[in-house]
Scaffold this motif. Structure first.
Motif, mmCIF file in Angstrom:
data_model
loop_
_atom_site.group_PDB
_atom_site.id
_atom_site.type_symbol
_atom_site.label_atom_id
_atom_site.label_comp_id
_atom_site.label_asym_id
_atom_site.label_seq_id
_atom_site.Cartn_x
_atom_site.Cartn_y
_atom_site.Cartn_z
ATOM 1 N N VAL A 106 11.311 -3.311 -0.515
ATOM 2 C CA VAL A 106 10.483 -2.351 0.224
ATOM 3 C C VAL A 106 9.012 -2.487 -0.161
ATOM 4 O O VAL A 106 8.126 -2.565 0.697
ATOM 5 N N ASN A 107 8.736 -2.532 -1.470
ATOM 6 C CA ASN A 107 7.349 -2.601 -1.920
ATOM 7 C C ASN A 107 6.693 -3.929 -1.585
ATOM 8 O O ASN A 107 5.472 -4.002 -1.409
ATOM 9 N N TYR A 108 7.487 -4.985 -1.514
ATOM 10 C CA TYR A 108 6.953 -6.283 -1.092
ATOM 11 C C TYR A 108 6.547 -6.242 0.377
ATOM 12 O O TYR A 108 5.460 -6.699 0.760
ATOM 13 N N ILE A 109 7.386 -5.642 1.203
ATOM 14 C CA ILE A 109 7.162 -5.667 2.650
ATOM 15 C C ILE A 109 6.009 -4.748 3.061
ATOM 16 O O ILE A 109 5.174 -5.103 3.902
ATOM 17 N N LEU A 110 5.968 -3.542 2.484
ATOM 18 C CA LEU A 110 4.983 -2.549 2.916
ATOM 19 C C LEU A 110 3.599 -2.885 2.381
ATOM 20 O O LEU A 110 3.117 -2.287 1.439
ATOM 21 N N GLY A 111 2.958 -3.833 2.991
ATOM 22 C CA GLY A 111 1.630 -4.242 2.569
ATOM 23 C C GLY A 111 0.664 -4.225 3.725
ATOM 24 O O GLY A 111 0.314 -3.183 4.275
ATOM 25 N N PHE A 141 7.659 -8.246 8.271
ATOM 26 C CA PHE A 141 8.920 -7.996 7.569
ATOM 27 C C PHE A 141 9.217 -9.051 6.512
ATOM 28 O O PHE A 141 10.297 -9.033 5.915
ATOM 29 N N THR A 142 8.291 -9.971 6.279
ATOM 30 C CA THR A 142 8.515 -10.914 5.193
ATOM 31 C C THR A 142 8.488 -10.153 3.873
ATOM 32 O O THR A 142 7.643 -9.287 3.662
ATOM 33 N N GLY A 143 9.416 -10.469 3.012
ATOM 34 C CA GLY A 143 9.562 -9.750 1.757
ATOM 35 C C GLY A 143 10.981 -9.839 1.228
ATOM 36 O O GLY A 143 11.204 -9.844 0.017
ATOM 37 N N PHE A 186 9.369 2.862 8.663
ATOM 38 C CA PHE A 186 7.929 3.088 8.455
ATOM 39 C C PHE A 186 7.121 2.438 9.575
ATOM 40 O O PHE A 186 6.199 3.059 10.124
ATOM 41 N N TYR A 187 7.440 1.194 9.893
ATOM 42 C CA TYR A 187 6.658 0.463 10.890
ATOM 43 C C TYR A 187 6.842 1.030 12.295
ATOM 44 O O TYR A 187 5.869 1.138 13.050
ATOM 45 N N ILE A 217 -2.125 4.548 -0.601
ATOM 46 C CA ILE A 217 -0.798 3.912 -0.609
ATOM 47 C C ILE A 217 -0.900 2.458 -0.172
ATOM 48 O O ILE A 217 -0.137 1.608 -0.639
ATOM 49 N N TRP A 218 -1.865 2.146 0.698
ATOM 50 C CA TRP A 218 -1.998 0.762 1.149
ATOM 51 C C TRP A 218 -2.428 -0.143 0.009
ATOM 52 O O TRP A 218 -1.889 -1.232 -0.165
ATOM 53 N N ILE A 219 -3.392 0.297 -0.793
ATOM 54 C CA ILE A 219 -3.844 -0.515 -1.925
ATOM 55 C C ILE A 219 -2.718 -0.696 -2.928
ATOM 56 O O ILE A 219 -2.524 -1.786 -3.489
ATOM 57 N N MET A 220 -1.927 0.353 -3.154
ATOM 58 C CA MET A 220 -0.794 0.228 -4.067
ATOM 59 C C MET A 220 0.221 -0.785 -3.538
ATOM 60 O O MET A 220 0.776 -1.593 -4.298
ATOM 61 N N GLN A 221 0.478 -0.736 -2.242
ATOM 62 C CA GLN A 221 1.465 -1.653 -1.666
ATOM 63 C C GLN A 221 0.942 -3.087 -1.638
ATOM 64 O O GLN A 221 1.714 -4.028 -1.846
ATOM 65 N N ILE A 222 -0.348 -3.262 -1.384
ATOM 66 C CA ILE A 222 -0.934 -4.604 -1.439
ATOM 67 C C ILE A 222 -0.829 -5.157 -2.856
ATOM 68 O O ILE A 222 -0.522 -6.334 -3.076
#
Length: 361
Positions: free
Chosen positions: A17-22, A195-197, A228-229, A276-281
């Motif tokens: 999840v954390n890999y994908i949500l970037g 969805f790569t991740g 989410f998407y 949250i975006w910076i954390m996910q990136i």
């Protein structure tokens, strides 16, 4: 570096999840809208997510043929030493390119919305060194951070979705399939990159408590970003219309900046999303950096630490290559095409070969 502890199904799903949500949270609405040109973008996202689930299941089924081994190790058992070296080098290159892409994306958005006038190199170097500090702790340290990031992401995302209901207009999503199914299918390719991740399972599966639970992990890890998407695309299109989304580089930020709640002391609602975006990136960067170094360490039979350091300048150079944000988008398309071949087509071919040879239980 501490030894890797057994990874549970839930922890593996959080990794995915954390890999994908970037990058997709900000860029998916625009990239999909450019291809579809209709309000049916959410259908393209659903189809792209389902295709990613199929590819993810094939990938973990391949890994189950060789329990306790990462892809870098069992690839040699399937296709031989020299061909496996070539495949592994391509995969390592993919992870390095992905690292460079997300680091540059962070610099572009941070410069645009938070730190205007700050050189890209200054933002990226700070980001890279903090990421290096984390990956030196190994998978266990990365997992603990991801488990902190995930609930924060969910809470803020739900808050933003609820606030967007005030300006949501269902008419912007109509008509459904007004121009038929072909525009929807044209947009599927644009959604797949987001969805790569799931490919991180090529490493995680070897360290899981129960390899058979990897299928549940990858399906759950893809289902949450899919929700989410789809929610993001629906609320962005519903509030802004397709035409408006196409004209904006980061439509999600534009949506949040349109929120108005008089009397509330907090006004910069876009800061919530950027947090949250910076954390996910950051999450995407550290796991791709680790995956690339892990691959080199496996091939060279060396300690992973030296490769974690060696990759740092290479990632920085790659991140500096795109001249502007448009070149960055084209770079992302190229990475997405490579990812579809490496983790969509290749695992199916290798699984077929492994089945023909009877597997390596």
């Amino acid at each position: 570096m501490e030894p890797v502890q057994g990874i549970t199904m839930q922890r593996a799903a959080v990794f995915v999840v954390n890999y994908i949500l970037g990058v997709g949270i900000l860029t998916l609405p625009r990239t999909a809208a450019q291809k579809v040109q209709t309000p049916d973008i959410w259908l393209s996202v659903i189809i792209g997510g389902l295709l990613a689930m199929i590819a993810g299941v094939i990938l973990v089924k391949l890994g189950q043929q060789f329990p306790g081994k990462t892809f870098y190790e069992y690839c040699e058992l399937i296709v031989g030493r020299w061909l496996s070296y070539a495949v592994n080098i391509f995969i390592v290159g993919y992870f390095i390119a992905m690292s460079g892409h997300v680091v540059r994306a962070l610099a572009e958005v941070t410069t645009l919305f938070l730190l205007e006038g700050t050189p890209h190199w200054a933002i990226m170097l700070s980001f890279l060194w903090v990421g290096l500090y984390l990956v030196l702790g190994g998978l266990n340290a990365i997992a603990r951070l991801f488990e902190l990031i995930f609930p924060i992401t969910v809470i803020i995302f739900v808050l933003i979705a609820v606030m967007s209901l005030k300006i949501f207009d269902l008419n912007n999503l109509r008509p459904v399939l007004g121009l038929g199914i072909m525009p929807v299918l044209n947009g599927v390719k644009a959604t797949v990159f987001s969805f790569t991740g799931f490919e991180i399972m090529i490493i995680l599966q070897a360290y899981m408590h129960r390899s058979k639970s990897a299928t549940k992990a990858v399906l759950l890890g893809l289902a949450i970003p899919l929700f989410f998407y789809v929610t993001t695309v629906v609320m962005v299109i519903g509030a802004m219309s397709v035409e408006s989304v196409i004209s904006r580089a980061c439509a999600t930020i534009g949506l949040i900046r349109s929120f108005e709640f008089p009397g509330i002391f907090f006004e910069r609602y876009d800061s919530l999303l950027l947090v949250i975006w910076i954390m996910q990136i950051f999450a995407t960067y550290v796991i791709t950096h680790y995956a690339a170094a892990h691959g080199l360490a496996s091939m060279m039979k060396k300690d992973i630490r030296q490769f974690l350091y060696l990759l740092l300048p290479l990632v920085f150079i790659i991140a500096m290559l795109p001249k502007d944000i448009n070149e960055l988008f084209r770079f992302a398309d190229q990475i997405g095409n490579a990812g579809m071949v490496l983790f969509g087509v290749l695992p199916a071919v290798l699984l077929g070969i492994a089945k023909l040879r009877g597997g390596k239980k």
